[in-house]
Design a protein around this motif. Structure first.
Motif, PDB file in Angstrom:
ATOM      1  N   LYS A 472       0.814  -1.209   0.000  1.00  0.00           N
ATOM      2  CA  LYS A 472       0.000   0.000   0.000  1.00  0.00           C
ATOM      3  C   LYS A 472       0.852   1.264   0.000  1.00  0.00           C
ATOM      4  O   LYS A 472       0.321   2.369  -0.141  1.00  0.00           O
ATOM      5  N   LYS A 473       2.131   1.099   0.161  1.00  0.00           N
ATOM      6  CA  LYS A 473       3.052   2.235   0.192  1.00  0.00           C
ATOM      7  C   LYS A 473       4.058   2.093  -0.943  1.00  0.00           C
ATOM      8  O   LYS A 473       4.585   1.002  -1.180  1.00  0.00           O
ATOM      9  N   ALA A 474       4.326   3.192  -1.645  1.00  0.00           N
ATOM     10  CA  ALA A 474       5.373   3.172  -2.667  1.00  0.00           C
ATOM     11  C   ALA A 474       6.729   3.008  -1.986  1.00  0.00           C
ATOM     12  O   ALA A 474       6.987   3.636  -0.955  1.00  0.00           O
ATOM     13  N   TYR A 475       7.589   2.184  -2.560  1.00  0.00           N
ATOM     14  CA  TYR A 475       8.874   1.914  -1.912  1.00  0.00           C
ATOM     15  C   TYR A 475       9.767   3.151  -1.820  1.00  0.00           C
ATOM     16  O   TYR A 475      10.638   3.219  -0.958  1.00  0.00           O
ATOM     17  N   LYS A 476       9.540   4.120  -2.661  1.00  0.00           N
ATOM     18  CA  LYS A 476      10.325   5.366  -2.542  1.00  0.00           C
ATOM     19  C   LYS A 476       9.996   6.092  -1.242  1.00  0.00           C
ATOM     20  O   LYS A 476      10.789   6.929  -0.767  1.00  0.00           O
ATOM     21  N   ASP A 477       8.837   5.767  -0.653  1.00  0.00           N
ATOM     22  CA  ASP A 477       8.401   6.418   0.580  1.00  0.00           C
ATOM     23  C   ASP A 477       8.696   5.588   1.820  1.00  0.00           C
ATOM     24  O   ASP A 477       8.263   5.955   2.926  1.00  0.00           O
ATOM     25  N   MET A 478       9.411   4.486   1.653  1.00  0.00           N
ATOM     26  CA  MET A 478       9.777   3.683   2.812  1.00  0.00           C
ATOM     27  C   MET A 478      10.674   4.495   3.754  1.00  0.00           C
ATOM     28  O   MET A 478      11.450   5.346   3.317  1.00  0.00           O
ATOM     29  N   ALA A 479      10.574   4.197   5.032  1.00  0.00           N
ATOM     30  CA  ALA A 479      11.366   4.927   6.022  1.00  0.00           C
ATOM     31  C   ALA A 479      12.855   4.764   5.727  1.00  0.00           C
ATOM     32  O   ALA A 479      13.307   3.660   5.392  1.00  0.00           O
ATOM     33  N   PRO A 480      13.634   5.838   5.857  1.00  0.00           N
ATOM     34  CA  PRO A 480      15.076   5.733   5.610  1.00  0.00           C
ATOM     35  C   PRO A 480      15.828   5.037   6.736  1.00  0.00           C
ATOM     36  O   PRO A 480      17.014   4.754   6.615  1.00  0.00           O
ATOM     37  N   LYS A 481      15.108   4.753   7.831  1.00  0.00           N
ATOM     38  CA  LYS A 481      15.746   4.113   8.984  1.00  0.00           C
ATOM     39  C   LYS A 481      14.702   3.267   9.695  1.00  0.00           C
ATOM     40  O   LYS A 481      13.523   3.649   9.777  1.00  0.00           O
ATOM     41  N   GLY A 482      15.097   2.103  10.157  1.00  0.00           N
ATOM     42  CA  GLY A 482      14.149   1.240  10.847  1.00  0.00           C
ATOM     43  C   GLY A 482      14.823  -0.002  11.386  1.00  0.00           C
ATOM     44  O   GLY A 482      16.047  -0.163  11.321  1.00  0.00           O
ATOM     45  N   ARG A 483      14.028  -0.898  11.908  1.00  0.00           N
ATOM     46  CA  ARG A 483      14.542  -2.096  12.561  1.00  0.00           C
ATOM     47  C   ARG A 483      14.789  -3.220  11.546  1.00  0.00           C
ATOM     48  O   ARG A 483      14.179  -3.256  10.476  1.00  0.00           O
ATOM     49  N   ILE A 484      15.695  -4.114  11.900  1.00  0.00           N
ATOM     50  CA  ILE A 484      16.002  -5.285  11.077  1.00  0.00           C
ATOM     51  C   ILE A 484      15.317  -6.490  11.696  1.00  0.00           C
ATOM     52  O   ILE A 484      15.308  -6.653  12.929  1.00  0.00           O
ATOM     53  N   GLY A 485      14.728  -7.328  10.853  1.00  0.00           N
ATOM     54  CA  GLY A 485      14.005  -8.480  11.361  1.00  0.00           C
ATOM     55  C   GLY A 485      14.305  -9.762  10.616  1.00  0.00           C
ATOM     56  O   GLY A 485      14.728  -9.740   9.455  1.00  0.00           O
ATOM     57  N   LEU A 486      14.106 -10.877  11.290  1.00  0.00           N
ATOM     58  CA  LEU A 486      14.209 -12.207  10.693  1.00  0.00           C
ATOM     59  C   LEU A 486      12.820 -12.833  10.748  1.00  0.00           C
ATOM     60  O   LEU A 486      12.168 -12.851  11.794  1.00  0.00           O
ATOM     61  N   GLN A 487      12.374 -13.351   9.622  1.00  0.00           N
ATOM     62  CA  GLN A 487      10.999 -13.828   9.509  1.00  0.00           C
ATOM     63  C   GLN A 487      10.877 -15.310   9.870  1.00  0.00           C
ATOM     64  O   GLN A 487      11.688 -16.138   9.440  1.00  0.00           O
TER      65      GLN A 487
END
Length: 503
Positions: A472-487
């Protein structure tokens, strides 16, 4: 002073941490010294071969590889060609002797007929060459390699197949050479490997049993348009290449082939020689631990500050573990993940997240799948409850998928990997992921599969090629910083050797 390149430093440190296949304590490898040579193409036209020899000698280099068609110069008429007459050959040998330089190789040359092959090897034997760098098209191998194999055996001159940028893996060359004797091997160009998306150290390791010679390069990046930089200052993990060759006890010649045409060419070549000499003499542990910086670089924070480095510049300190041994820096449901003998294992019950947020970084990890396992690595997640629309997922998958954008190495549902890679159940595989601004790069087992510019994903639910995606969000608008996760996706998945190097 300049700050040491981050990707090269990151890869070097990982060698020390967990990637090296050889013991740095092997006395023979520790004492082994490589031979440095000059590919005359570095000093190509308008310079003559005589001028290339003079410059090679002035740098203290004792071996040279000639290329076809360079004007000889130095008072000798003609060009360097396999059909030179005996008198011209003697004059060239006298020129080399005068400057204390040995003509050790010739190439890259593509013989097209049996007669051209015979002429080439007769020339090589007459000139006392150690080897030849050749590049017949792979489709021609069944026709021409038996001739080359026979001539190499008769003359004692080895033949090395050279690689220009192409999609063939080093291992594919090795498989194709199996029918032929040890007289034929590979003349590896580590820069062309990088331009093709192959990590040079991994390539050298794959071809070690057939390595005849090396065109050694350090480049600006792992892209087709990358260019040479002084050795030790680029993205090619030059110290790792030297360490690998010394551990192999490689007895051929390592050639400088500086293809980048720059007014600073003499200084950059000299800087490469300076760095090689120090790296060649350094303890292997120093190469592994990134303690042989190129000329003009430093790891000293005081020196960086003293020279008024650009704001934000700091010395590289090396990667750190992504997760603590007690998972105190992680968020997950109790009992859903656990360390077992150095392996981070999903027990079921949800995903695992860092508490810390990261913007630009290099991330390295190894993963092991069961049959049909499905997992992923989440990057820059701004909302772990709604990660689907707020995180970038690098896909992990064993087996096929309904869409190429869901294969291992893909940026899930956005960008397919450059090729499908088979993930073997029960085997460890390695990701090296870089996130720098809008650029996301994914290497799997040393091969670059994805280079993504998030800025090109401008619309929600739509990829740049017009295909739909789930987001639902364009990837250009993804946060420039965030958490890393393992699925955790319901199937067994394990991780180990997880390291992060924030940029």
């Amino acid at each position: 002073m300049k700050h040491f390149p981050r990707l090269a430093a990151f890869l070097l440190s990982l060698l020390t941490l967990h990637l090296s296949l050889f013991s740095a304590d092997d006395p023979a490898a520790e004492s082994h010294r490589l031979k440095l040579g000059m590919q005359a193409w570095t000093f190509k036209a308008p310079l003559t071969f005589a001028e290339a020899v003079e410059r090679t000698s002035a740098l203290g280099i004792r071996y040279i590889q000639a290329y076809r068609g360079q004007k000889i110069g130095g008072g000798i008429e003609g060009e360097l060609l396999p059909d030179m007459d005996a008198a011209t050959r003697e004059k060239v040998l006298a020129l080399l002797k005068k400057h204390n330089v040995t003509l050790a190789s010739f190439g890259v040359y593509t013989p097209k007929t049996d007669e051209e092959c015979r002429q080439l090897f007769a020339f090589a034997k007459a000139m006392g060459l150690r080897d030849l760098a050749i590049e017949p098209g792979m489709a021609k191998w069944p026709e021409i390699l038996p001739v080359i194999e026979k001539l190499a055996r008769e003359t004692g001159v080895k033949a090395g197949i050279h690689n220009h940028p192409n999609p063939n893996r080093p291992s594919e060359y090795m498989a194709s050479l199996k029918p032929y004797g040890s007289e034929i091997g590979l003349f590896a160009d580590t820069g062309h490997w990088a331009r093709s998306g192959w990590e040079p150290v991994a390539g050298l390791r794959e071809v070690r049993e057939r390595l005849v010679g090396v065109h050694f390069k350090d480049l600006t990046d792992f892209v087709r348009k990358a260019h040479d930089v002084p050795w030790g200052s680029g993205a090619g993990n030059a110290a790792g290449q030297i360490a690998e060759l010394r551990r192999q006890k490689f007895d051929g010649v390592v050639y400088i082939e500086y293809e980048y045409r720059t007014p600073a060419l003499p200084d950059e070549v000299a800087a490469s020689v300076d760095w090689f000499n120090r790296a060649n003499a350094a303890p292997l542990a120093d190469l592994d631990a990134n303690r042989v910086p190129p000329k003009g670089f430093t790891h000293d924070a005081t020196a960086v500050t003293a020279t008024k480095a650009p704001s934000g510049t700091k010395p590289w300190q090396g990667p750190k573990p992504l997760f603590a041994p007690d998972l105190a820096n992680a968020d997950c449901k109790p009992g859903s993940w656990a360390w077992e003998n150095g392996v981070l294992t999903a027990k079921g019950g949800g995903d695992l997240w860092t508490k810390e947020s990261y913007g630009d970084f290099y991330l390295s990890l190894e993963f092991r799948c069961a049959e049909k396992s499905n997992s992923g690595v989440f990057l820059r997640c701004s909302d772990t409850k709604n990660w689907l629309d707020n995180a970038i997922e690098v896909q992990i998958l064993q087996g096929d998928a309904p869409s190429e954008r869901e294969l291992v190495g893909a940026i899930f549902d956005c960008l397919a990997p450059s090729r499908q890679v088979e993930i073997e159940p029960g085997k460890w595989h390695q990701y090296v992921i870089s996130a720098r601004g809008s650029r996301i790069t994914v290497l799997l087992d040393g091969e670059q599969l994805v280079s993504m510019n998030l800025a090109q994903w401008k619309e929600p639910g739509k990829n740049p090629d017009g295909t739909p995606n789930k987001f639902k969000k364009a990837y250009k608008d993804m946060a420039p910083k965030g958490r890393i996760g393992l699925q955790y996706h319901g199937a067994p998945i394990e991780f180990r050797n997880l390291y992060i190097d924030p940029i």
